[in-house]
Design an enzyme around this catalytic site. Structure first.
Site, PDB file in Angstrom:
ATOM      1  N   ASP A  98       1.310  -1.186  -0.256  1.00 20.62           N
ATOM      2  CA  ASP A  98       0.183  -0.483  -0.002  1.00 20.62           C
ATOM      3  C   ASP A  98       0.860   1.251  -0.128  1.00 20.62           C
ATOM      4  O   ASP A  98       2.015   1.258   0.601  1.00 20.62           O
ATOM      5  CB  ASP A  98      -0.582  -0.012   1.013  1.00 20.62           C
ATOM      6  CG  ASP A  98      -2.313  -1.226   1.199  1.00 20.62           C
ATOM      7  OD1 ASP A  98      -2.823  -0.847   0.649  1.00 20.62           O
ATOM      8  OD2 ASP A  98      -1.749  -1.951   1.511  1.00 20.62           O
ATOM      9  N   GLU A 223     -19.002  -6.678 -31.003  1.00 16.80           N
ATOM     10  CA  GLU A 223     -18.488  -7.517 -29.803  1.00 16.80           C
ATOM     11  C   GLU A 223     -20.316  -8.183 -29.430  1.00 16.80           C
ATOM     12  O   GLU A 223     -21.544  -7.858 -29.263  1.00 16.80           O
ATOM     13  CB  GLU A 223     -18.619  -7.074 -28.663  1.00 16.80           C
ATOM     14  CG  GLU A 223     -16.802  -6.729 -29.034  1.00 16.80           C
ATOM     15  CD  GLU A 223     -16.417  -6.479 -27.931  1.00 16.80           C
ATOM     16  OE1 GLU A 223     -15.788  -7.171 -26.959  1.00 16.80           O
ATOM     17  OE2 GLU A 223     -16.685  -5.323 -26.947  1.00 16.80           O
ATOM     18  N   ASP A 242     -13.341   3.229 -24.537  1.00 10.48           N
ATOM     19  CA  ASP A 242     -12.510   2.337 -23.841  1.00 10.48           C
ATOM     20  C   ASP A 242     -12.282   0.435 -25.216  1.00 10.48           C
ATOM     21  O   ASP A 242     -11.723  -0.077 -25.221  1.00 10.48           O
ATOM     22  CB  ASP A 242     -14.430   1.118 -23.693  1.00 10.48           C
ATOM     23  CG  ASP A 242     -13.843  -0.576 -22.894  1.00 10.48           C
ATOM     24  OD1 ASP A 242     -12.442  -0.873 -22.934  1.00 10.48           O
ATOM     25  OD2 ASP A 242     -14.804  -1.279 -23.693  1.00 10.48           O
ATOM     26  N   HIS A 247      -7.752   0.651 -28.968  1.00  9.25           N
ATOM     27  CA  HIS A 247      -7.973  -0.571 -29.767  1.00  9.25           C
ATOM     28  C   HIS A 247      -7.969  -0.329 -31.577  1.00  9.25           C
ATOM     29  O   HIS A 247      -7.082  -0.236 -32.588  1.00  9.25           O
ATOM     30  CB  HIS A 247      -8.978  -1.777 -30.121  1.00  9.25           C
ATOM     31  CG  HIS A 247      -8.381  -2.311 -28.110  1.00  9.25           C
ATOM     32  ND1 HIS A 247      -8.146  -2.389 -27.380  1.00  9.25           N
ATOM     33  CD2 HIS A 247      -9.300  -2.454 -27.460  1.00  9.25           C
ATOM     34  CE1 HIS A 247      -7.820  -2.907 -26.271  1.00  9.25           C
ATOM     35  NE2 HIS A 247      -8.869  -2.979 -26.790  1.00  9.25           N
TER      36      HIS A 247
END
Ligand code: BG6
Length: 488
Positions: A98, A223, A242, A247
């Protein structure tokens, strides 16, 4: 790019530190991927993998091995058993970390280094949510662990230009760019390397790869899956951030690049970034944002959510090779099929010697080159031939190259496996550079500032109807239909 045949040498000895070792990505991809590399003889001769997570999720070494075993059993390509597994499991250990409390990790890394002896390289993989990125980077800097090490950073690389710059600055405060590996698993797919081979190792196609011969390009990643319960992630991100900025734009960079001066990391990335600089800033009028019906009723989703689960856009590249050639990009969840396709539409011949019937004319008759990025992928050239017989009937024909049937399956590496290996080798060719990332957010800015409203689409469809107008007079390549054209 990867050169396994020329580089039989395994990577130098490594300590791999896996941040987020108890998380989803480690379970689905990283632990199974590392085990596959080990079985394929592609890991360093001597290596250790140190898992880490916050103290609240700490595991013992034994528990981490059991966790990895379950992950490989569930998601791996081969079963976690036998001497290969024993050797791999033996290389695993765990140390919690941490901010301000990294002693267990420090101890685990020191023990791993002592076990290997010599001076193994350090590779840190930050498989953690974006909120934890900078504190983990700071921790690596503050503890001195980062020294001489390389770091793999997971997407998203920011959510807009300002956040991308801030993230790059935080990374560069600890790691210089030559040690940063921003991972985009699409670039690890075999077919991406193969685009380079196809274009630059053959006289067959490169002469056609320009505006003289290509009328439009489609990069299509529909997708079938929906958001699969990932509302927490998806609501704040949406499909554009996203999938597209990462991509699809990355693929576009490889498809559209000029020949690099050499097949080495900076030469390739220079050409890719030049493409990004030639991209016109996105025009929101050339973007369709969609949302599948039922999305707003998913648990954790705002009933009035404006998050897109689908996006289609037209991208223009203002350079000598591509001026006037639209690039059509599409991706989304809950669509009719799951595919990874790049389609290059070739211009029609200058003379129409073979008249078309009405249906064929409506379908269009341009030749197409289709690169399928599935693992393993394929390349198909569609063209017209004369059907045997007395009349001049034309029929669709295809030349197909299939990775799966042409090469031995055991040689395939999945995207993550390929990229983990390249990161260990220190080869950045298939990793995104900071200037490229920042440029893409600059290109995206007009859309982020003024996104068009989301349009509904039915699950199992190809997206909102308005995507057809977006690409007119061209058509979306899918679904593939068998066509017969006749001149009678
Ligand atoms: C990930 C996205 O990066 O890529 C996911 O976050 C998406 O939303 C996935 O489903 C698609 O990857 P692939 O290789 O399965 O097409």
């Amino acid at each position: 790019m990867a050169q396994p045949a020329q580089s039989p040498e395994p990577p130098a000895d490594h300590i791999i530190v896996l941040f987020g070792a108890t998380g989803d990505l480690a379970r689905r991809k990283l632990l199974p991927g590392l085990f596959h590399l080990a079985r394929a003889g592609l890991m360093p001769r001597r290596y250790r993998i140190v898992g880490t997570a916050p103290a609240a999720e700490a595991l013992t070494d034994q528990e981490f091995r059991a966790h990895a075993q379950q992950a490989v059993a569930r998601f791996g390509r081969s079963r976690p058993e036998g001497p290969d597994w024993e050797a791999f499991a033996d290389a695993l250990s765990f140390g919690a970390a941490d901010t301000g409390a990294a002693d267990p990790l420090m101890t685990a890394v020191r023990e791993a280094e002592a076990t290997l002896g010599g001076k193994p390289r350090r590779l840190f993989h930050l498989a953690v949510p974006p909120v934890a990125f900078t504190s983990m980077i700071d921790l690596l800097g503050a503890t001195g662990l980062a020294e001489d090490g390389k770091v793999i950073v997971e997407k998203p690389f920011g959510t807009d230009l300002a956040s991308a710059r801030a993230l790059n600055a935080a990374i560069h405060a600890v790691f210089d760019e030559s040690r940063v590996f921003r991972i985009d698993h699409f670039l690890g797919k075999e077919a991406v390397d193969n685009v380079l081979a196809l274009r630059f190792a053959n006289g067959l196609l490169e002469p056609l790869w320009n505006r003289e011969h290509i009328s439009h390009v489609q990069i299509d990643v529909p997708e079938q899956i929906d958001i699969q319960g990932r509302a927490g992630f998806f609501e704040g991100t949406g499909t554009f951030r996203d999938m597209v900025v990462t991509h699809l734009f990355q693929l576009l960079g490889f498809v559209a690049m000029e020949p690099p001066v050499a097949l080495e990391a900076d030469a390739l990335r220079d050409e890719q970034v030049k493409v990004f600089h030639s991209m016109r800033a996105l025009d929101p009028a050339h973007v369709v944002r969609g949302q599948y019906t039922g999305y707003r009723a998913e648990p954790g989703v705002d009933p009035e959510s404006d998050t897109e689960t689908f996006v289609a856009l037209r991208v223009e590249i203002d350079n000598w090779r591509w001026a006037g050639v639209p690039f059509h990009l599409r991706t989304g969840k809950a669509l009719a099929e799951g595919r990874h396709l790049v389609t290059l539409g070739l211009r029609e011949p200058v003379l129409r010697m073979f008249p078309l019937d009405a249906r064929a004319a409506a379908d269009g008759r341009s030749n197409e080159l289709v690169i399928d990025f599935d693992d393993p992928g394929s390349i198909t050239a569609h063209f017209l031939v004369k059907e045997p017989g007395p009349s001049m009937r034309l029929a669709d024909a295809a030349m197909v190259f299939n990775y799966g049937t042409s090469f031995a399956a055991q040689n395939f590496l999945e995207g993550y496996e390929h990229l983990l290996l390249e990161a260990m080798r220190g080869n950045q060719s298939l990793f995104t550079r900071s200037d490229g990332v920042e440029r893409l957010w600059e290109v995206a800015a007009p859309l982020l500032d003024a996104p068009p409203a989301v349009e509904p689409y039915a699950r199992g469809s190809w997206g909102p109807d308005s995507i057809d107008a977006l690409v007119a007079p061209y058509r979306w390549h899918l679904p593939v239909r068998r066509r017969v054209h006749t001149s009678e």
